[in-house]
Design a protein around this motif. Structure first.
Motif, short mmCIF file in Angstrom:
data_model
loop_
_atom_site.label_atom_id
_atom_site.label_comp_id
_atom_site.label_asym_id
_atom_site.label_seq_id
_atom_site.Cartn_x
_atom_site.Cartn_y
_atom_site.Cartn_z
N ASP A 178 0.89 -1.15 0.00
CA ASP A 178 0.00 0.00 0.00
C ASP A 178 0.93 1.20 0.00
O ASP A 178 1.56 1.50 1.03
N HIS A 179 1.04 1.89 -1.13
CA HIS A 179 2.12 2.87 -1.22
C HIS A 179 1.92 4.04 -0.25
O HIS A 179 2.86 4.75 0.07
N TYR A 180 0.69 4.21 0.27
CA TYR A 180 0.49 5.27 1.27
C TYR A 180 1.29 4.98 2.54
O TYR A 180 1.72 5.90 3.22
N ARG A 235 -13.28 1.07 -3.84
CA ARG A 235 -12.28 -0.01 -3.87
C ARG A 235 -10.89 0.54 -4.18
O ARG A 235 -9.90 0.01 -3.69
N ASP A 236 -10.82 1.59 -4.98
CA ASP A 236 -9.52 2.11 -5.42
C ASP A 236 -8.78 2.81 -4.27
O ASP A 236 -7.56 2.70 -4.18
N MET A 237 -9.49 3.52 -3.43
CA MET A 237 -8.82 4.36 -2.43
C MET A 237 -9.21 4.07 -0.98
O MET A 237 -8.40 4.24 -0.08
N VAL A 238 -10.46 3.65 -0.76
CA VAL A 238 -10.91 3.49 0.64
C VAL A 238 -10.49 2.14 1.19
O VAL A 238 -9.98 2.04 2.30
N ILE A 369 -0.41 15.65 3.97
CA ILE A 369 0.42 14.55 3.44
C ILE A 369 1.00 14.91 2.07
O ILE A 369 2.17 14.70 1.78
N ASP A 370 0.15 15.46 1.24
CA ASP A 370 0.52 15.82 -0.14
C ASP A 370 -0.29 17.02 -0.57
O ASP A 370 -1.43 17.14 -0.13
N PRO A 371 0.16 17.86 -1.46
CA PRO A 371 1.46 17.80 -2.13
C PRO A 371 2.59 18.37 -1.28
O PRO A 371 3.75 18.12 -1.57
C1 BG6 Z 1 -3.62 4.68 -6.41
C2 BG6 Z 1 -4.94 4.72 -7.11
O1 BG6 Z 1 -3.58 3.63 -5.49
O2 BG6 Z 1 -3.42 5.90 -5.71
C3 BG6 Z 1 -5.02 5.91 -8.06
O3 BG6 Z 1 -5.12 3.53 -7.85
C4 BG6 Z 1 -4.67 7.18 -7.32
O4 BG6 Z 1 -6.30 6.00 -8.65
C5 BG6 Z 1 -3.39 7.04 -6.54
O5 BG6 Z 1 -4.56 8.21 -8.29
C6 BG6 Z 1 -3.14 8.26 -5.64
O6 BG6 Z 1 -1.88 8.16 -5.05
P1 BG6 Z 1 -1.08 9.46 -4.64
O7 BG6 Z 1 0.17 8.95 -4.03
O8 BG6 Z 1 -0.86 10.25 -5.91
O9 BG6 Z 1 -1.95 10.24 -3.70
#
Ligand code: BG6
Length: 482
Positions: A178-180, A235-238, A369-371
């Motif tokens: 989970d890259h977050y 599903r994509d983010m939550v 967190i971002d940007p």
């Molecule tokens: C991904 C989603 O996991 O995270 C994308 O699939 C989304 O839809 C992205 O744009 C957002 O990541 P970040 O690091 O740019 O906030």
């Protein structure tokens, strides 16, 4: 730094993720000495590339992300890459892959260590896992698998995928990315919460009124319409990022910072996750879909999107737990595409302590967190020469030079895979809970669809549909970030 011998196989070696994230991250780890003489990478994909072509791609990827590169190092680094054209359904291709991995293992003295990285379209994850198992691709040293999201599309499919993977790998060897969790400010949540008494002592449901997590994006779905139609914002983010953030905000204090203790604390919290009823979903959740503008397409006009799609590009909702420091307290979240600006932030909204100065001020702890990267707390004083509260933010903002020193999330997480640190990866038991919650919301929305109730439409570059400001439990609550 200890040099880790390994042969890494990247399924999806010609893809966007490998190019933008994995190759530059691997180069940084190489420069730091974590991988050096004893590693080889096999990139696989369907395209008929050659080793040289892959190596050129790897060099390009590094140049695109680095301002100064030691060309000799890069050349040596790229020489460790090998390409194998691979059809994931073709058994013979796994046999070739196996012998190539063995040959490279011998050539580079990789000690039988393997890392398998699933960086391709998620519909292939199960097939690859199955053939890793039936063709015995694992070796005699450590065998780890890294898997991108989405891990299934509901609990049932996630369970099936998990079975396919656990046929060859133990839970400790499965790294669900989970890259977050690799982001600097997400990794700041626990030290912020736990080390300062001013913050630690207010982190409870008698002082915090609610918590708000906003992951807003300005971009639309771009070229990913096909994938997005099967996923939607929920599903994509939550299911992953928002749930992991909420878990870090709401979990009890871990015994120590080991992976085991962190996951134990997460699990203790998640065991008390409240699954919302249909009535609660109707009252506290909103889904939206973006409209078009003079210069942008509406979601339904995007490539590979159905003209009558009910897929949500925005969702706002509420999460609650029965246990933990913020038990019973609402944690609101929202995320969407084509919103006003890119902004990922967390607002901890504190209760009013006194009415002597009116109710107009609110006291928050905010993590951006971002940007950009910031943490601040609102503090109140009096205005000069006039009645009323003067509000100032006390906090810190990363300087540009500091931001530049922060490693990319993928670099951090890949390093963790090499050194076998699972702290910032999703465990199966956590994922199961996330899916239970998501499945309940999806089921309620399916019913809404059947009743002809579609997602609320919203104009691009706003903060989502208006209904998103009506999900709160009490009339005194509102989005802090508007
Ligand atoms: C991904 C989603 O996991 O995270 C994308 O699939 C989304 O839809 C992205 O744009 C957002 O990541 P970040 O690091 O740019 O906030």
């Amino acid at each position: 730094m200890k040099n880790i011998p390994v042969v890494m196989i990247i399924f999806g070696g010609s893809g966007d993720l490998a190019h933008r994230k994995l190759y530059p991250a691997l180069f940084n780890l190489y420069e730091q000495g974590l991988i050096h003489d004893n590693f080889a990478v096999i990139g696989t994909a369907r395209r008929p590339w050659t080793n040289d072509f892959l190596r050129d791609q790897v060099s390009d990827a590094v140049h695109e992300t680095h301002s100064a590169v030691n060309e000799n190092d890069l050349k040596t680094f790229a020489s460790h890459f090998y390409y194998q054209s691979h059809d994931v359904t073709n058994i013979d291709h796994y046999k070739t892959l196996k012998s190539l991995a063995q040959e490279l293992d011998d050539r580079y003295s990789a000690q039988g260590n393997r890392i398998f990285y699933m960086a391709m379209a998620p519909r292939f994850f199960g097939t690859i896992a199955e053939h890793i198992n039936d063709q015995h691709l694992t070796s005699t040293g450590f065998n780890r698998i890294v898997i991108e999201k989405p891990f299934g599309r509901d609990l049932a499919s996630a369970e099936k995928l998990n079975q396919q993977i656990t046929a060859s790998f133990t839970e400790d060897d499965i790294f669900r990315i989970d890259h977050y969790l690799g982001k600097e400010m997400i990794q700041n949540i626990l030290p912020l919460r736990l080390t300062n008494p001013l913050i630690k002592n207010v982190w409870n449901n008698s002082t915090i009124k609610n918590i708000q997590v906003t992951l807003a994006e300005q971009l639309g779905v771009e070229a990913r319409g096909g994938y997005y139609e099967t996923s939607g914002a929920l599903r994509d983010m939550v299911q992953n990022h928002i749930f992991q953030i909420i878990t870090l905000l709401a979990m009890p204090e871990p015994e120590d910072l080991s992976s085991k203790s962190i996951h134990a604390a997460k699990q203790e919290l998640l065991d008390s996750l409240l699954i919302p009823s249909e009535a609660e979903i109707a009252r506290h959740f909103v889904r939206g879909q973006y409209l078009g503008s003079d210069t942008t397409f509406a979601y339904r006009q995007e490539a590979n999107v159905a003209a009558d799609s009910t897929t949500e590009t925005f969702v706002a909702g509420e999460v609650k737990f029965k246990q933990g420091p913020v038990a019973g307290m609402p944690i609101y979240f929202r995320t969407g595409k084509e919103m006003r600006e890119k902004k990922s932030r967390i607002d901890i909204v504190l209760k009013h302590m006194s009415n002597l100065y009116g109710q107009a001020h609110s006291n928050n702890i905010t993590i951006v967190i971002d940007p950009d990267m910031q943490i601040y707390i609102t503090i109140n004083g009096q205005k000069i020469n006039e009645p009323g509260i003067r509000r100032e933010n006390l906090g810190y903002h990363f300087a540009k030079e500091e931001e530049a020193q922060v490693p990319d999330g993928y670099e951090r997480l890949l390093r963790d895979v090499f050194v076998n640190d699972a702290t910032n990866f999703t465990q199966w038991n956590e994922l199961k809970k996330f899916w239970l919650f998501i499945d309940a919301v999806e089921a309620a929305w399916q019913k809404d669809n059947q009743a002809g109730q579609e997602p609320a439409q919203y104009l691009p570059y706003r903060m989502g549909p208006r209904a998103a400001s009506e999900i709160f439990e009490s009339a005194t609550e509102r989005w802090i970030y508007e």
